[in-house]
Design a protein around this motif. Structure first.
Motif, mmCIF file in Angstrom:
data_model
loop_
_atom_site.group_PDB
_atom_site.id
_atom_site.type_symbol
_atom_site.label_atom_id
_atom_site.label_comp_id
_atom_site.label_asym_id
_atom_site.label_seq_id
_atom_site.Cartn_x
_atom_site.Cartn_y
_atom_site.Cartn_z
ATOM 1 N N ILE A 228 0.841 -1.205 0.000
ATOM 2 C CA ILE A 228 0.000 0.000 0.000
ATOM 3 C C ILE A 228 0.870 1.247 0.000
ATOM 4 O O ILE A 228 0.633 2.194 -0.753
ATOM 5 N N ALA A 229 1.887 1.260 0.851
ATOM 6 C CA ALA A 229 2.756 2.439 0.940
ATOM 7 C C ALA A 229 3.627 2.586 -0.301
ATOM 8 O O ALA A 229 3.899 3.706 -0.746
ATOM 9 N N GLY A 230 4.078 1.475 -0.846
ATOM 10 C CA GLY A 230 4.889 1.506 -2.060
ATOM 11 C C GLY A 230 4.044 1.154 -3.259
ATOM 12 O O GLY A 230 4.304 0.167 -3.964
ATOM 13 N N ALA A 231 3.030 1.973 -3.530
ATOM 14 C CA ALA A 231 1.987 1.618 -4.492
ATOM 15 C C ALA A 231 2.507 1.388 -5.906
ATOM 16 O O ALA A 231 1.929 0.622 -6.670
ATOM 17 N N ARG A 232 3.595 2.038 -6.264
ATOM 18 C CA ARG A 232 4.107 1.860 -7.627
ATOM 19 C C ARG A 232 5.256 0.839 -7.690
ATOM 20 O O ARG A 232 5.912 0.702 -8.717
ATOM 21 N N GLY A 233 5.466 0.140 -6.589
ATOM 22 C CA GLY A 233 6.596 -0.777 -6.519
ATOM 23 C C GLY A 233 6.207 -2.228 -6.658
ATOM 24 O O GLY A 233 5.043 -2.575 -6.892
ATOM 25 N N ARG A 234 7.187 -3.088 -6.500
ATOM 26 C CA ARG A 234 6.965 -4.536 -6.557
ATOM 27 C C ARG A 234 7.551 -5.167 -5.301
ATOM 28 O O ARG A 234 8.525 -4.679 -4.729
ATOM 29 N N LEU A 235 6.937 -6.247 -4.891
ATOM 30 C CA LEU A 235 7.382 -6.962 -3.704
ATOM 31 C C LEU A 235 8.650 -7.730 -4.043
ATOM 32 O O LEU A 235 8.626 -8.683 -4.815
ATOM 33 N N ILE A 236 9.772 -7.301 -3.481
ATOM 34 C CA ILE A 236 11.037 -7.992 -3.764
ATOM 35 C C ILE A 236 11.421 -8.946 -2.651
ATOM 36 O O ILE A 236 12.227 -9.858 -2.866
ATOM 37 N N VAL A 237 10.873 -8.738 -1.446
ATOM 38 C CA VAL A 237 11.095 -9.672 -0.339
ATOM 39 C C VAL A 237 9.740 -9.964 0.287
ATOM 40 O O VAL A 237 9.160 -9.104 0.952
ATOM 41 N N PRO A 238 9.167 -11.145 0.053
ATOM 42 C CA PRO A 238 7.914 -11.494 0.721
ATOM 43 C C PRO A 238 8.138 -11.664 2.217
ATOM 44 O O PRO A 238 9.268 -11.563 2.698
ATOM 45 N N LYS A 239 7.073 -11.913 2.914
ATOM 46 C CA LYS A 239 7.137 -12.011 4.372
ATOM 47 C C LYS A 239 8.318 -12.865 4.829
ATOM 48 O O LYS A 239 8.472 -14.017 4.453
ATOM 49 N N THR A 240 9.155 -12.238 5.644
ATOM 50 C CA THR A 240 10.310 -12.900 6.242
ATOM 51 C C THR A 240 10.195 -12.742 7.747
ATOM 52 O O THR A 240 10.189 -11.606 8.247
ATOM 53 N N ALA A 241 10.079 -13.830 8.464
ATOM 54 C CA ALA A 241 9.820 -13.779 9.906
ATOM 55 C C ALA A 241 11.040 -14.200 10.705
ATOM 56 O O ALA A 241 11.760 -15.144 10.327
ATOM 57 N N LEU A 242 11.273 -13.493 11.800
ATOM 58 C CA LEU A 242 12.369 -13.825 12.699
ATOM 59 C C LEU A 242 12.024 -13.374 14.107
ATOM 60 O O LEU A 242 11.809 -12.180 14.356
ATOM 61 N N ASN A 243 11.912 -14.303 15.015
ATOM 62 C CA ASN A 243 11.792 -14.006 16.444
ATOM 63 C C ASN A 243 10.678 -12.995 16.752
ATOM 64 O O ASN A 243 10.884 -12.012 17.451
ATOM 65 N N GLY A 244 9.491 -13.258 16.221
ATOM 66 C CA GLY A 244 8.340 -12.419 16.541
ATOM 67 C C GLY A 244 8.178 -11.184 15.682
ATOM 68 O O GLY A 244 7.307 -10.357 15.942
ATOM 69 N N VAL A 245 8.993 -11.029 14.632
ATOM 70 C CA VAL A 245 8.923 -9.866 13.745
ATOM 71 C C VAL A 245 8.801 -10.371 12.310
ATOM 72 O O VAL A 245 9.575 -11.231 11.882
ATOM 73 N N ALA A 246 7.841 -9.826 11.576
ATOM 74 C CA ALA A 246 7.654 -10.172 10.174
ATOM 75 C C ALA A 246 7.932 -8.942 9.322
ATOM 76 O O ALA A 246 7.454 -7.838 9.618
ATOM 77 N N VAL A 247 8.713 -9.125 8.261
ATOM 78 C CA VAL A 247 9.162 -8.002 7.419
ATOM 79 C C VAL A 247 8.923 -8.342 5.955
ATOM 80 O O VAL A 247 9.141 -9.479 5.521
ATOM 81 N N ALA A 248 8.451 -7.347 5.195
ATOM 82 C CA ALA A 248 8.348 -7.462 3.742
ATOM 83 C C ALA A 248 8.931 -6.199 3.130
ATOM 84 O O ALA A 248 8.858 -5.119 3.733
ATOM 85 N N VAL A 249 9.496 -6.312 1.944
ATOM 86 C CA VAL A 249 10.159 -5.172 1.310
ATOM 87 C C VAL A 249 9.606 -4.973 -0.097
ATOM 88 O O VAL A 249 9.527 -5.919 -0.891
ATOM 89 N N VAL A 250 9.252 -3.742 -0.393
ATOM 90 C CA VAL A 250 8.809 -3.337 -1.730
ATOM 91 C C VAL A 250 9.831 -2.348 -2.289
ATOM 92 O O VAL A 250 10.298 -1.456 -1.580
ATOM 93 N N GLU A 251 10.153 -2.508 -3.571
ATOM 94 C CA GLU A 251 11.067 -1.595 -4.238
ATOM 95 C C GLU A 251 10.332 -0.844 -5.330
ATOM 96 O O GLU A 251 9.543 -1.422 -6.080
ATOM 97 N N ASP A 252 10.589 0.457 -5.428
ATOM 98 C CA ASP A 252 9.946 1.265 -6.464
ATOM 99 C C ASP A 252 10.276 0.756 -7.847
ATOM 100 O O ASP A 252 11.409 0.354 -8.133
ATOM 101 N N ASN A 253 9.278 0.787 -8.725
ATOM 102 C CA ASN A 253 9.505 0.575 -10.156
ATOM 103 C C ASN A 253 9.628 1.940 -10.796
ATOM 104 O O ASN A 253 8.672 2.724 -10.827
ATOM 105 N N ILE A 254 10.803 2.297 -11.276
ATOM 106 C CA ILE A 254 11.030 3.628 -11.830
ATOM 107 C C ILE A 254 11.139 3.520 -13.346
ATOM 108 O O ILE A 254 11.832 2.680 -13.870
#
Length: 254
Positions: A228-254
């Motif tokens: 949602i925040a990176g609306a023009r981007g693509r998901l380059i790292v899907p959900k990655t979980a470690l010790n109670g924290v889940a992280v996903a990364v979106v990179e802008d498509n320029i």
């Protein structure tokens, strides 16, 4: 860049019209600051009133159209290191625009604070922040530490440095999570908070989590937040979980 919601005693909230009063009062209740109602002085044009008050505050939230703000600021700006920070919020509370003294004066930080209170989209145009290509979505269990969040973020980023991250994004249920706030403050990263209803309207996840569904009412947090925040981007790292924290990364498509 996130400062744990401390009240701002040095902020002026400038209302152009009485119709904005409810929005202004909501901002004042959450953020502090001084309300200015220039229509009470019918003898002095608003532009002159603002010019007289401009240096009395170090930060300004103007509830107005951006064109009005630009006209009011004509001739007042002197130096980005000393000018008050100015954020413009439209009367519908849709966009919080960092207009003046964005990086050095703190308007970028203020724009995120205003956005997180009102549900607006923070609009940041300074090159220092705008050219950073990564948005990091985070979901976490209650009580996680800044160190746990840092470890999960670094795992997700791999060889990409934190300096490429434009913002951290989470849902409103985690807006006051101490470990998350500490992590953002330690690394000078803006925290964008999305309403759970906003995330529920776009619940796209690579793999739903029963635990998150049961405890948060959503199939996932980090992936939809990042998308949602990176609306023009693509998901380059899907959900990655470690010790109670889940992280996903979106990179802008320029």
């Amino acid at each position: 860049m996130y400062d744990k919601g401390r009240s701002m005693t040095d902020c002026g909230i400038w209302l152009v019209r009485p119709e904005s009063e409810a929005l202004a009062l909501a901002l004042q209740e959450r953020l502090g600051g001084v309300l200015y109602r220039p229509w009470l002085d019918i003898a002095t044009p608003q532009k002159e009133q603002f010019a007289a008050a401009y240096r009395q505050q170090s930060q300004w939230i103007m509830i107005a159209a951006s064109g009005i703000a630009v006209r009011f600021l004509e001739g007042l700006a002197q130096d980005k290191h000393s000018d008050p920070a100015v954020v413009v919020l439209d009367e519908a509370g849709r966009f919080a625009v960092s207009l003046l003294a964005g990086h050095e004066g703190g308007a970028n930080r203020l724009a995120y604070r205003v956005a997180n209170v009102t549900g607006a989209v923070p609009v940041i145009t300074t090159a220092t922040e705008a050219l950073k290509p990564l948005v990091v979505g985070i979901g976490c269990r209650k009580g996680v530490t800044a160190g746990q969040i840092a470890a999960a973020v670094h795992l997700a980023l791999g060889e990409r440095p934190l300096s490429e991250v434009r913002e951290i994004v989470t849902i409103d249920l985690k807006a006051n999570e101490p470990g998350l706030l500490d992590f953002c403050e330690l690394h000078d990263l803006p925290l964008r908070v999305l309403a759970s209803a906003t995330v529920a309207a776009r619940p796209w996840v690579t793999k739903a989590s029963d635990w998150v569904q049961q405890n948060v009412g959503l199939p996932g947090v980090c992936e939809p937040c990042a998308l949602i925040a990176g609306a023009r981007g693509r998901l380059i790292v899907p959900k990655t979980a470690l010790n109670g924290v889940a992280v996903a990364v979106v990179e802008d498509n320029i």
